[in-house]
Design an enzyme around this catalytic site. Structure first.
Site, mmCIF file in Angstrom:
data_model
loop_
_atom_site.group_PDB
_atom_site.id
_atom_site.type_symbol
_atom_site.label_atom_id
_atom_site.label_comp_id
_atom_site.label_asym_id
_atom_site.label_seq_id
_atom_site.Cartn_x
_atom_site.Cartn_y
_atom_site.Cartn_z
ATOM 1 N N GLY A 72 0.786 -1.227 0.000
ATOM 2 C CA GLY A 72 0.000 0.000 0.000
ATOM 3 C C GLY A 72 0.821 1.282 0.000
ATOM 4 C CB SER A 73 -0.225 4.522 1.370
ATOM 5 O OG SER A 73 0.381 5.703 1.809
ATOM 6 C CB SER A 74 4.812 6.253 0.262
ATOM 7 O OG SER A 74 3.983 7.373 0.034
ATOM 8 N N GLY A 75 2.821 5.957 3.134
ATOM 9 C CA GLY A 75 2.652 6.374 4.529
ATOM 10 C C GLY A 75 2.861 5.226 5.518
#
Lengths: 148, 423
Positions: A72-75
Protein backbone atom coordinates in the site's frame (compact mmCIF):
# COMPACT_ATOMS: atom_id res chain seq x y z
CA UNK A 1 14.28 -32.04 9.80
CA UNK A 2 12.11 -34.23 11.98
CA UNK A 3 8.97 -32.17 12.52
CA UNK A 4 7.44 -34.77 14.85
CA UNK A 5 10.46 -34.65 17.17
CA UNK A 6 10.28 -30.89 17.25
CA UNK A 7 6.62 -30.95 18.16
CA UNK A 8 7.44 -33.12 21.18
CA UNK A 9 10.16 -30.77 22.41
CA UNK A 10 7.94 -27.85 21.36
CA UNK A 11 10.87 -25.52 20.77
CA UNK A 12 12.02 -24.49 17.31
CA UNK A 13 14.91 -22.16 16.47
CA UNK A 14 15.00 -20.29 13.15
CA UNK A 15 18.06 -18.48 11.80
CA UNK A 16 17.88 -15.33 9.74
CA UNK A 17 19.17 -11.81 9.14
CA UNK A 18 18.89 -8.81 11.44
CA UNK A 19 16.82 -5.92 10.09
CA UNK A 20 16.61 -3.95 13.34
CA UNK A 21 18.70 -5.00 16.35
CA UNK A 22 17.55 -5.85 19.85
CA UNK A 23 15.85 -8.69 21.68
CA UNK A 24 12.24 -9.06 22.75
CA UNK A 25 9.62 -11.71 23.21
CA UNK A 26 5.89 -12.10 23.16
CA UNK A 27 2.93 -14.04 21.88
CA UNK A 28 2.92 -14.51 18.11
CA UNK A 29 0.28 -12.91 15.89
CA UNK A 30 0.55 -14.55 12.46
CA UNK A 31 -1.04 -13.56 9.16
CA UNK A 32 -0.36 -14.79 5.65
CA UNK A 33 -1.61 -11.43 4.32
CA UNK A 34 0.49 -8.30 3.83
CA UNK A 35 -0.43 -5.27 5.93
CA UNK A 36 -1.12 -1.68 4.86
CA UNK A 37 0.11 1.11 7.14
CA UNK A 38 -1.82 4.18 5.98
CA UNK A 39 -5.45 3.11 5.58
CA UNK A 40 -4.71 -0.35 7.01
CA UNK A 41 -4.08 0.12 10.73
CA UNK A 42 -5.42 2.23 13.58
CA UNK A 43 -2.33 3.96 14.97
CA UNK A 44 -3.99 4.63 18.33
CA UNK A 45 -4.92 0.99 19.07
CA UNK A 46 -2.58 -1.03 16.87
CA UNK A 47 -5.58 -2.76 15.30
CA UNK A 48 -5.79 -3.85 11.66
CA UNK A 49 -8.67 -1.96 10.04
CA UNK A 50 -8.46 -3.01 6.39
CA UNK A 51 -11.74 -4.42 5.11
CA UNK A 52 -11.46 -8.09 4.12
CA UNK A 53 -8.16 -8.52 6.05
CA UNK A 54 -8.12 -11.74 8.06
CA UNK A 55 -6.90 -9.86 11.15
CA UNK A 56 -9.45 -7.04 10.89
CA UNK A 57 -10.19 -5.74 14.39
CA UNK A 58 -7.18 -7.53 15.96
CA UNK A 59 -4.43 -5.44 17.59
CA UNK A 60 -0.73 -6.25 17.24
CA UNK A 61 0.21 -4.16 20.29
CA UNK A 62 2.80 -6.09 22.32
CA UNK A 63 2.64 -9.11 19.98
CA UNK A 64 5.38 -10.59 17.81
CA UNK A 65 3.95 -9.78 14.40
CA UNK A 66 4.67 -12.50 11.81
CA UNK A 67 3.62 -11.47 8.29
CA UNK A 68 4.78 -11.44 4.65
CA UNK A 69 5.48 -7.69 4.71
CA UNK A 70 4.15 -4.28 3.77
CA UNK A 71 1.81 -3.15 1.03
CA UNK A 72 0.00 0.00 0.00
CA UNK A 73 0.74 3.65 0.58
CA UNK A 74 4.13 5.25 1.19
CA UNK A 75 2.65 6.37 4.53
CA UNK A 76 3.50 2.88 5.90
CA UNK A 77 6.43 3.96 8.06
CA UNK A 78 4.69 7.09 9.32
CA UNK A 79 1.74 5.06 10.63
CA UNK A 80 3.89 2.41 12.34
CA UNK A 81 6.02 5.27 13.70
CA UNK A 82 2.84 6.66 15.32
CA UNK A 83 2.05 3.27 16.92
CA UNK A 84 5.38 3.56 18.76
CA UNK A 85 4.64 7.11 19.90
CA UNK A 86 1.24 5.87 21.08
CA UNK A 87 2.73 2.83 22.85
CA UNK A 88 0.83 0.26 20.76
CA UNK A 89 3.69 -1.01 18.58
CA UNK A 90 4.33 -4.75 18.16
CA UNK A 91 7.00 -6.40 20.37
CA UNK A 92 8.95 -7.54 17.30
CA UNK A 93 8.51 -8.09 13.56
CA UNK A 94 9.24 -11.21 11.52
CA UNK A 95 8.61 -10.92 7.78
CA UNK A 96 9.48 -12.60 4.50
CA UNK A 97 9.45 -9.97 1.73
CA UNK A 98 11.86 -7.04 1.88
CA UNK A 99 10.69 -3.67 0.57
CA UNK A 100 11.59 -0.06 1.37
CA UNK A 101 8.24 0.31 3.17
CA UNK A 102 8.86 -2.52 5.65
CA UNK A 103 12.56 -1.71 6.14
CA UNK A 104 11.92 1.93 7.00
CA UNK A 105 8.78 1.01 8.94
CA UNK A 106 10.65 -1.50 11.13
CA UNK A 107 13.49 0.98 11.69
CA UNK A 108 11.24 3.80 12.93
CA UNK A 109 9.02 1.46 14.96
CA UNK A 110 12.31 0.57 16.73
CA UNK A 111 11.46 -3.02 17.51
CA UNK A 112 13.67 -6.07 16.89
CA UNK A 113 13.04 -7.28 13.34
CA UNK A 114 14.36 -10.19 11.27
CA UNK A 115 13.90 -11.57 7.75
CA UNK A 116 15.49 -14.17 5.39
CA UNK A 117 14.82 -17.01 7.87
CA UNK A 118 16.00 -20.53 7.03
CA UNK A 119 12.43 -21.83 7.26
CA UNK A 120 9.18 -20.11 6.34
CA UNK A 121 8.05 -18.38 9.56
CA UNK A 122 4.49 -18.20 8.22
CA UNK A 123 4.36 -21.99 8.26
CA UNK A 124 6.39 -22.69 11.40
CA UNK A 125 4.88 -20.08 13.72
CA UNK A 126 1.21 -20.03 14.71
CA UNK A 127 -0.77 -17.36 16.51
CA UNK A 128 -0.43 -17.96 20.24
CA UNK A 129 3.07 -19.48 20.16
CA UNK A 130 5.60 -17.80 22.44
CA UNK A 131 8.34 -16.23 20.32
CA UNK A 132 11.69 -14.70 21.28
CA UNK A 133 13.40 -12.57 18.64
CA UNK A 134 17.12 -11.99 19.17
CA UNK A 135 17.75 -9.85 16.12
CA UNK A 136 21.45 -9.25 16.81
CA UNK A 137 22.04 -13.01 16.85
CA UNK A 138 19.59 -13.43 13.96
CA UNK A 139 17.59 -16.06 15.84
CA UNK A 140 13.90 -16.66 16.40
CA UNK A 141 13.01 -19.11 19.16
CA UNK A 142 9.50 -20.50 19.01
CA UNK A 143 7.88 -22.30 21.93
CA UNK A 144 4.82 -23.95 20.47
CA UNK A 145 1.61 -23.37 22.32
CA UNK A 146 0.27 -26.60 23.77
CA UNK A 147 -2.73 -27.44 21.66
CA UNK A 148 -5.22 -30.08 22.74
CA UNK B 1 27.37 0.10 5.04
CA UNK B 2 30.21 1.84 3.25
CA UNK B 3 30.17 5.63 3.65
CA UNK B 4 32.20 8.22 1.74
CA UNK B 5 34.40 10.62 3.71
CA UNK B 6 31.81 13.36 3.35
CA UNK B 7 29.01 11.06 4.50
CA UNK B 8 31.12 9.96 7.47
CA UNK B 9 31.71 13.59 8.40
CA UNK B 10 27.97 14.25 8.31
CA UNK B 11 27.37 11.11 10.36
CA UNK B 12 29.94 12.23 12.94
CA UNK B 13 28.24 15.60 13.37
CA UNK B 14 30.82 17.78 11.62
CA UNK B 15 28.03 19.40 9.59
CA UNK B 16 25.61 19.91 12.45
CA UNK B 17 23.27 17.86 14.57
CA UNK B 18 20.40 17.72 12.05
CA UNK B 19 22.58 16.10 9.39
CA UNK B 20 24.08 13.75 11.97
CA UNK B 21 20.60 12.57 12.96
CA UNK B 22 19.58 12.33 9.30
CA UNK B 23 22.63 10.17 8.54
CA UNK B 24 21.90 7.99 11.56
CA UNK B 25 18.43 7.26 10.16
CA UNK B 26 19.77 6.63 6.63
CA UNK B 27 22.39 4.19 7.93
CA UNK B 28 19.84 2.28 10.06
CA UNK B 29 17.47 2.19 7.08
CA UNK B 30 20.18 1.20 4.60
CA UNK B 31 21.39 -1.62 6.85
CA UNK B 32 17.83 -2.84 7.32
CA UNK B 33 17.49 -3.06 3.53
CA UNK B 34 20.87 -4.71 3.14
CA UNK B 35 22.11 -1.79 1.00
CA UNK B 36 25.87 -1.51 0.54
CA UNK B 37 26.03 2.27 0.22
CA UNK B 38 24.12 5.50 -0.27
CA UNK B 39 23.57 7.35 -3.55
CA UNK B 40 23.47 11.11 -4.11
CA UNK B 41 20.07 12.63 -4.77
CA UNK B 42 19.09 16.19 -5.56
CA UNK B 43 15.37 15.53 -5.95
CA UNK B 44 13.20 14.83 -2.93
CA UNK B 45 9.38 14.74 -2.80
CA UNK B 46 8.09 14.03 0.68
CA UNK B 47 5.48 14.55 3.37
CA UNK B 48 6.69 17.27 5.69
CA UNK B 49 3.43 18.98 6.52
CA UNK B 50 1.67 18.93 9.86
CA UNK B 51 -2.07 18.76 9.26
CA UNK B 52 -3.51 15.92 11.33
CA UNK B 53 -4.76 15.79 14.94
CA UNK B 54 -2.09 13.20 15.87
CA UNK B 55 0.68 15.72 15.07
CA UNK B 56 -0.86 18.48 17.21
CA UNK B 57 0.70 17.54 20.57
CA UNK B 58 4.16 17.50 18.95
CA UNK B 59 3.57 20.72 16.98
CA UNK B 60 2.65 22.55 20.20
CA UNK B 61 6.24 22.08 21.34
CA UNK B 62 7.54 23.67 18.11
CA UNK B 63 8.03 22.75 14.48
CA UNK B 64 11.62 21.54 15.13
CA UNK B 65 10.03 18.84 17.27
CA UNK B 66 7.79 17.77 14.36
CA UNK B 67 10.68 17.53 11.91
CA UNK B 68 13.02 15.82 14.39
CA UNK B 69 10.53 13.18 15.49
CA UNK B 70 8.45 12.58 12.36
CA UNK B 71 10.89 13.37 9.52
CA UNK B 72 14.15 12.15 11.10
CA UNK B 73 13.00 9.59 13.71
CA UNK B 74 15.23 11.44 16.18
CA UNK B 75 14.68 11.66 19.94
CA UNK B 76 17.10 14.56 20.00
CA UNK B 77 15.38 17.78 18.94
CA UNK B 78 17.58 19.40 16.32
CA UNK B 79 17.58 22.81 14.71
CA UNK B 80 16.50 22.28 11.11
CA UNK B 81 18.79 23.98 8.54
CA UNK B 82 17.99 24.73 4.89
CA UNK B 83 17.43 21.65 2.73
CA UNK B 84 20.43 20.73 0.55
CA UNK B 85 18.45 18.78 -2.06
CA UNK B 86 15.72 20.27 -4.23
CA UNK B 87 12.72 19.33 -2.13
CA UNK B 88 8.98 19.59 -2.47
CA UNK B 89 5.92 18.87 -0.36
CA UNK B 90 3.48 16.31 -1.77
CA UNK B 91 -0.27 16.30 -1.12
CA UNK B 92 -1.53 17.45 2.30
CA UNK B 93 -4.70 16.92 4.34
CA UNK B 94 -6.08 20.45 4.16
CA UNK B 95 -7.11 22.77 1.33
CA UNK B 96 -5.84 26.15 2.48
CA UNK B 97 -8.90 27.87 0.94
CA UNK B 98 -11.71 25.31 1.18
CA UNK B 99 -10.98 23.93 4.66
CA UNK B 100 -14.39 24.96 6.00
CA UNK B 101 -16.14 22.97 3.27
CA UNK B 102 -13.90 20.03 4.19
CA UNK B 103 -15.04 20.36 7.80
CA UNK B 104 -11.52 20.95 9.14
CA UNK B 105 -11.02 22.45 12.60
CA UNK B 106 -9.49 25.96 12.51
CA UNK B 107 -6.70 24.92 14.89
CA UNK B 108 -5.47 22.37 12.35
CA UNK B 109 -5.48 24.97 9.58
CA UNK B 110 -3.42 27.31 11.76
CA UNK B 111 -0.96 24.50 12.49
CA UNK B 112 -0.59 23.67 8.80
CA UNK B 113 0.01 27.33 7.91
CA UNK B 114 2.59 27.80 10.66
CA UNK B 115 4.31 24.60 9.55
CA UNK B 116 4.33 25.76 5.92
CA UNK B 117 6.13 28.96 6.93
CA UNK B 118 8.72 26.92 8.82
CA UNK B 119 9.27 24.56 5.88
CA UNK B 120 9.06 27.21 3.17
CA UNK B 121 11.93 29.22 4.67
CA UNK B 122 14.02 26.06 4.70
CA UNK B 123 13.47 25.29 1.03
CA UNK B 124 10.61 22.79 1.06
CA UNK B 125 8.65 23.94 -1.99
CA UNK B 126 4.91 23.92 -1.36
CA UNK B 127 3.66 22.14 -4.48
CA UNK B 128 1.08 20.42 -2.24
CA UNK B 129 0.13 17.89 -4.90
CA UNK B 130 0.45 14.16 -5.55
CA UNK B 131 1.72 15.09 -9.06
CA UNK B 132 4.93 17.14 -8.65
CA UNK B 133 5.78 16.23 -12.26
CA UNK B 134 2.86 18.42 -13.40
CA UNK B 135 4.04 21.57 -11.68
CA UNK B 136 7.75 21.84 -12.35
CA UNK B 137 9.51 18.84 -10.84
CA UNK B 138 10.22 16.72 -13.91
CA UNK B 139 13.26 14.53 -13.19
CA UNK B 140 15.55 13.66 -16.06
CA UNK B 141 16.14 10.06 -17.20
CA UNK B 142 18.59 8.36 -14.86
CA UNK B 143 18.24 10.97 -12.11
CA UNK B 144 18.28 9.47 -8.61
CA UNK B 145 15.26 10.68 -6.64
CA UNK B 146 13.77 10.10 -3.20
CA UNK B 147 10.02 10.30 -3.70
CA UNK B 148 6.99 9.23 -1.75
CA UNK B 149 3.45 8.81 -3.17
CA UNK B 150 2.92 5.56 -5.06
CA UNK B 151 1.31 7.18 -8.11
CA UNK B 152 4.23 9.64 -8.43
CA UNK B 153 6.87 6.92 -7.90
CA UNK B 154 5.52 4.73 -10.71
CA UNK B 155 5.35 7.77 -13.02
CA UNK B 156 8.89 8.82 -12.10
CA UNK B 157 10.36 5.35 -12.74
CA UNK B 158 8.34 4.29 -15.77
CA UNK B 159 7.41 7.39 -17.77
CA UNK B 160 10.40 9.60 -16.94
CA UNK B 161 13.05 6.91 -16.51
CA UNK B 162 14.27 8.56 -13.30
CA UNK B 163 15.04 6.30 -10.35
CA UNK B 164 13.26 6.10 -7.02
CA UNK B 165 11.97 3.58 -4.53
CA UNK B 166 8.80 4.23 -2.56
CA UNK B 167 10.29 6.34 0.21
CA UNK B 168 8.66 7.35 3.48
CA UNK B 169 8.20 10.41 5.66
CA UNK B 170 11.42 9.79 7.62
CA UNK B 171 13.68 8.81 4.69
CA UNK B 172 12.63 11.82 2.60
CA UNK B 173 13.18 14.06 5.63
CA UNK B 174 16.73 12.72 5.96
CA UNK B 175 17.40 12.78 2.20
CA UNK B 176 16.39 16.44 1.93
CA UNK B 177 18.99 17.44 4.55
CA UNK B 178 21.85 15.22 3.34
CA UNK B 179 21.27 14.71 -0.39
CA UNK B 180 21.58 10.94 0.15
CA UNK B 181 19.31 7.87 -0.01
CA UNK B 182 20.12 4.13 0.17
CA UNK B 183 21.38 2.69 -3.12
CA UNK B 184 18.95 -0.21 -3.36
CA UNK B 185 15.99 -1.43 -5.45
CA UNK B 186 15.10 0.79 -8.40
CA UNK B 187 18.32 2.82 -8.17
CA UNK B 188 20.12 -0.21 -9.59
CA UNK B 189 19.80 -0.84 -13.34
CA UNK B 190 19.34 -4.64 -13.16
CA UNK B 191 16.37 -4.29 -10.82
CA UNK B 192 14.49 -2.14 -13.34
CA UNK B 193 14.06 -4.84 -15.98
CA UNK B 194 10.71 -6.49 -16.70
CA UNK B 195 9.49 -9.64 -14.95
CA UNK B 196 6.16 -10.43 -16.66
CA UNK B 197 4.78 -9.97 -20.16
CA UNK B 198 1.25 -8.62 -20.55
CA UNK B 199 -0.20 -9.02 -24.05
CA UNK B 200 -3.17 -6.89 -25.05
CA UNK B 201 -5.86 -8.43 -27.24
CA UNK B 202 -7.85 -5.20 -27.39
CA UNK B 203 -6.91 -1.62 -28.16
CA UNK B 204 -6.29 0.66 -25.19
CA UNK B 205 -6.84 4.33 -25.91
CA UNK B 206 -9.62 5.97 -23.88
CA UNK B 207 -8.78 7.44 -20.48
CA UNK B 208 -11.08 5.00 -18.65
CA UNK B 209 -9.44 2.08 -20.42
CA UNK B 210 -6.01 3.11 -19.19
CA UNK B 211 -7.41 3.06 -15.66
CA UNK B 212 -8.92 -0.39 -16.17
CA UNK B 213 -5.71 -1.81 -17.64
CA UNK B 214 -3.70 -0.38 -14.73
CA UNK B 215 -6.07 -1.78 -12.14
CA UNK B 216 -5.96 -5.20 -13.83
CA UNK B 217 -2.14 -5.13 -13.92
CA UNK B 218 -1.83 -4.37 -10.21
CA UNK B 219 -4.13 -7.28 -9.38
CA UNK B 220 -2.23 -9.87 -11.41
CA UNK B 221 1.32 -8.50 -11.11
CA UNK B 222 1.43 -7.45 -7.45
CA UNK B 223 4.82 -5.82 -6.92
CA UNK B 224 6.61 -7.07 -10.03
CA UNK B 225 7.46 -5.25 -13.27
CA UNK B 226 5.07 -5.72 -16.21
CA UNK B 227 6.04 -5.27 -19.84
CA UNK B 228 2.93 -4.28 -21.80
CA UNK B 229 2.65 -5.10 -25.48
CA UNK B 230 -0.23 -4.76 -27.93
CA UNK B 231 -2.41 -2.31 -29.84
CA UNK B 232 -1.72 0.87 -27.88
CA UNK B 233 -2.35 4.34 -29.24
CA UNK B 234 0.28 6.89 -28.17
CA UNK B 235 -0.74 7.87 -24.62
CA UNK B 236 -0.13 11.25 -22.98
CA UNK B 237 0.71 12.38 -19.45
CA UNK B 238 -2.93 12.24 -18.32
CA UNK B 239 -3.50 8.66 -19.43
CA UNK B 240 -0.27 7.32 -17.94
CA UNK B 241 -0.89 9.26 -14.73
CA UNK B 242 -4.22 7.46 -14.37
CA UNK B 243 -2.79 4.10 -15.49
CA UNK B 244 0.09 4.12 -13.00
CA UNK B 245 -2.04 5.30 -10.09
CA UNK B 246 -4.45 2.41 -10.72
CA UNK B 247 -1.65 -0.20 -10.92
CA UNK B 248 -0.13 1.14 -7.70
CA UNK B 249 -3.51 0.87 -5.93
CA UNK B 250 -4.73 -2.63 -6.74
CA UNK B 251 -1.13 -3.87 -6.48
CA UNK B 252 2.24 -2.45 -5.58
CA UNK B 253 3.56 -1.82 -9.08
CA UNK B 254 6.37 0.76 -8.96
CA UNK B 255 7.70 0.34 -12.50
CA UNK B 256 6.46 -0.85 -15.91
CA UNK B 257 7.64 -0.83 -19.49
CA UNK B 258 5.64 -0.13 -22.63
CA UNK B 259 8.27 -0.78 -25.31
CA UNK B 260 8.52 2.06 -27.81
CA UNK B 261 6.77 4.47 -25.46
CA UNK B 262 8.48 4.38 -22.07
CA UNK B 263 12.13 5.45 -22.18
CA UNK B 264 14.03 2.38 -21.01
CA UNK B 265 12.93 -0.08 -23.69
CA UNK B 266 12.45 0.14 -27.45
CA UNK B 267 11.53 -3.54 -27.66
CA UNK B 268 10.13 -6.31 -25.47
CA UNK B 269 13.54 -7.91 -25.51
CA UNK B 270 15.18 -4.76 -24.24
CA UNK B 271 12.52 -4.40 -21.52
CA UNK B 272 13.49 -7.78 -20.08
CA UNK B 273 17.18 -7.10 -20.64
CA UNK B 274 18.13 -10.74 -20.25
CA UNK B 275 16.08 -11.22 -17.08
CA UNK B 276 14.08 -14.43 -17.06
CA UNK B 277 10.40 -13.88 -17.85
CA UNK B 278 8.41 -15.14 -14.86
CA UNK B 279 5.01 -15.28 -16.51
CA UNK B 280 2.63 -14.04 -19.20
CA UNK B 281 -0.85 -12.56 -18.96
CA UNK B 282 -3.41 -11.73 -21.66
CA UNK B 283 -5.74 -8.76 -21.35
CA UNK B 284 -8.87 -8.85 -23.51
CA UNK B 285 -12.58 -7.93 -23.41
CA UNK B 286 -13.31 -10.39 -20.62
CA UNK B 287 -10.53 -9.04 -18.33
CA UNK B 288 -11.63 -5.49 -19.13
CA UNK B 289 -15.23 -6.19 -18.15
CA UNK B 290 -14.27 -8.10 -15.00
CA UNK B 291 -11.97 -5.27 -13.89
CA UNK B 292 -14.71 -2.71 -14.47
CA UNK B 293 -17.08 -4.75 -12.33
CA UNK B 294 -14.52 -5.17 -9.55
CA UNK B 295 -14.19 -1.40 -9.31
CA UNK B 296 -17.91 -0.90 -8.66
CA UNK B 297 -18.65 -1.17 -4.95
CA UNK B 298 -22.04 0.61 -5.17
CA UNK B 299 -25.52 -0.79 -5.59
CA UNK B 300 -27.62 2.38 -5.23
CA UNK B 301 -28.03 4.43 -8.41
CA UNK B 302 -28.71 7.66 -6.55
CA UNK B 303 -25.35 9.40 -5.97
CA UNK B 304 -24.53 12.28 -3.66
CA UNK B 305 -20.83 13.02 -4.20
CA UNK B 306 -18.75 13.23 -7.38
CA UNK B 307 -14.96 13.22 -6.97
CA UNK B 308 -12.81 14.18 -9.97
CA UNK B 309 -9.05 14.69 -10.08
CA UNK B 310 -7.11 11.77 -8.63
CA UNK B 311 -4.21 11.97 -9.27
CA UNK B 312 -4.64 15.75 -9.40
CA UNK B 313 -6.08 16.98 -12.70
CA UNK B 314 -4.01 18.44 -15.52
CA UNK B 315 -5.07 21.70 -17.16
CA UNK B 316 -6.54 19.68 -20.06
CA UNK B 317 -8.71 17.70 -17.67
CA UNK B 318 -9.87 20.97 -16.08
CA UNK B 319 -10.70 22.28 -19.54
CA UNK B 320 -12.75 19.17 -20.40
CA UNK B 321 -14.72 19.31 -17.14
CA UNK B 322 -15.49 23.01 -17.66
CA UNK B 323 -16.61 22.22 -21.20
CA UNK B 324 -18.94 19.43 -20.00
CA UNK B 325 -20.45 21.72 -17.32
CA UNK B 326 -20.74 24.89 -19.43
CA UNK B 327 -24.14 26.54 -18.89
CA UNK B 328 -25.43 23.64 -16.80
CA UNK B 329 -26.24 23.18 -13.13
CA UNK B 330 -25.48 20.13 -11.01
CA UNK B 331 -28.31 18.30 -9.21
CA UNK B 332 -29.30 19.88 -5.88
CA UNK B 333 -28.64 16.65 -3.91
CA UNK B 334 -25.10 16.28 -5.28
CA UNK B 335 -21.72 17.76 -4.32
CA UNK B 336 -19.02 17.95 -7.00
CA UNK B 337 -15.36 18.42 -5.99
CA UNK B 338 -12.71 18.80 -8.69
CA UNK B 339 -9.06 18.47 -7.58
CA UNK B 340 -6.05 20.07 -9.27
CA UNK B 341 -2.63 21.35 -8.13
CA UNK B 342 -2.66 24.95 -6.88
CA UNK B 343 -0.36 26.07 -9.71
CA UNK B 344 -2.72 24.61 -12.34
CA UNK B 345 -5.69 26.13 -10.52
CA UNK B 346 -4.19 29.55 -11.23
CA UNK B 347 -4.09 28.84 -14.95
CA UNK B 348 -7.61 27.37 -14.85
CA UNK B 349 -8.81 30.53 -13.12
CA UNK B 350 -7.24 32.71 -15.79
CA UNK B 351 -8.82 30.59 -18.50
CA UNK B 352 -12.26 30.95 -16.91
CA UNK B 353 -12.61 27.21 -16.19
CA UNK B 354 -12.98 27.77 -12.45
CA UNK B 355 -15.87 30.21 -12.98
CA UNK B 356 -17.67 27.73 -15.21
CA UNK B 357 -17.29 24.92 -12.67
CA UNK B 358 -18.36 27.19 -9.80
CA UNK B 359 -21.39 28.51 -11.72
CA UNK B 360 -22.44 24.92 -12.30
CA UNK B 361 -22.31 24.36 -8.55
CA UNK B 362 -18.98 22.56 -8.30
CA UNK B 363 -15.99 23.23 -6.04
CA UNK B 364 -12.37 23.30 -7.18
CA UNK B 365 -10.04 21.92 -4.51
CA UNK B 366 -6.25 22.00 -4.24
CA UNK B 367 -3.61 20.78 -1.77
CA UNK B 368 -5.56 17.65 -0.83
CA UNK B 369 -8.04 14.92 -1.81
CA UNK B 370 -10.76 12.98 0.06
CA UNK B 371 -8.67 9.81 0.49
CA UNK B 372 -5.74 11.68 2.06
CA UNK B 373 -7.88 14.03 4.18
CA UNK B 374 -10.51 11.36 4.88
CA UNK B 375 -13.06 14.15 4.56
CA UNK B 376 -16.14 14.00 2.35
CA UNK B 377 -19.21 16.26 2.22
CA UNK B 378 -21.37 15.50 5.25
CA UNK B 379 -23.78 12.64 4.83
CA UNK B 380 -22.11 11.19 1.74
CA UNK B 381 -23.28 7.62 1.10
CA UNK B 382 -22.71 6.99 -2.60
CA UNK B 383 -19.85 8.46 -4.61
CA UNK B 384 -18.89 8.44 -8.28
CA UNK B 385 -15.35 9.03 -9.53
CA UNK B 386 -13.29 8.81 -12.72
CA UNK B 387 -10.31 7.59 -10.66
CA UNK B 388 -9.63 3.88 -10.20
CA UNK B 389 -7.45 4.83 -7.22
CA UNK B 390 -10.23 6.72 -5.39
CA UNK B 391 -12.74 3.98 -6.29
CA UNK B 392 -10.31 1.54 -4.65
CA UNK B 393 -9.49 3.51 -1.49
CA UNK B 394 -12.50 5.69 -0.61
CA UNK B 395 -15.00 2.89 0.05
CA UNK B 396 -12.36 1.08 2.16
CA UNK B 397 -11.35 4.15 4.16
CA UNK B 398 -14.70 5.88 4.62
CA UNK B 399 -17.29 3.13 4.16
CA UNK B 400 -19.11 4.81 1.25
CA UNK B 401 -20.40 3.01 -1.84
CA UNK B 402 -18.44 3.82 -5.00
CA UNK B 403 -19.09 3.98 -8.75
CA UNK B 404 -16.20 4.17 -11.21
CA UNK B 405 -16.50 5.43 -14.77
CA UNK B 406 -15.45 7.94 -17.41
CA UNK B 407 -15.33 11.65 -16.67
CA UNK B 408 -18.40 12.04 -18.92
CA UNK B 409 -20.33 9.46 -16.90
CA UNK B 410 -19.30 11.22 -13.69
CA UNK B 411 -20.34 14.67 -14.91
CA UNK B 412 -23.64 13.16 -16.10
CA UNK B 413 -24.16 11.76 -12.59
CA UNK B 414 -23.42 15.19 -11.12
CA UNK B 415 -26.07 16.78 -13.37
CA UNK B 416 -28.78 14.14 -12.93
CA UNK B 417 -28.04 12.82 -9.42
CA UNK B 418 -28.17 9.30 -10.87
CA UNK B 419 -25.46 6.90 -11.98
CA UNK B 420 -25.94 5.82 -15.59
CA UNK B 421 -22.37 4.84 -16.36
CA UNK B 422 -21.55 1.79 -18.38
CA UNK B 423 -18.59 0.15 -19.98
Amino acid sequence: MDIAAETRTETIVLKGRKVVGGRSEGEALVTSETISGWGGINERSGAIIERRHELRGVSFAGKVLVFPGAKGSSGWSAYFHMTRLNGVQPAAMIFTRMTTKIALGAVVTRVPAVTDLDRDPLLVIETGDWVTVDADAGTVTVIKKTRP
Amino acid sequence: MKLSDYEKAMYDGEHGRAKARAMDLLVRYGEALGAERLVETNNVAGAFNASTPSVQPIARKGMEHVYSELNLDSDEVVEVPHMVAHTCQLITGIDNDNWELQGVDKSLVDMQRENEKFLGRRGVNMFATCTPYQVGNVPVKGEHCAWMESSAVIYCNSVLGARTNVEGKESTGAAALTGRIPYWGFHITENRRGTHLVELDIEVDEMMDWGLLGYYLGEVIGEDIPVVEGPIRQPDLVKLKHFGAAAASSGGVEMYHIPGITPEAESVEEAFGGRKMQGTFRYGSQQRRETYEKLQSATEKKVDFIMLGCPHNSIDQMSLIAHLLEGKRIHSDVALWVHTPRAIKQVAERNGYIDVIKEAGGVVMSDTCPAISRRLPQGTRVIATDSAKQAHYLPAITGVQGWFGSVRDCVDAALTGTWNGRI
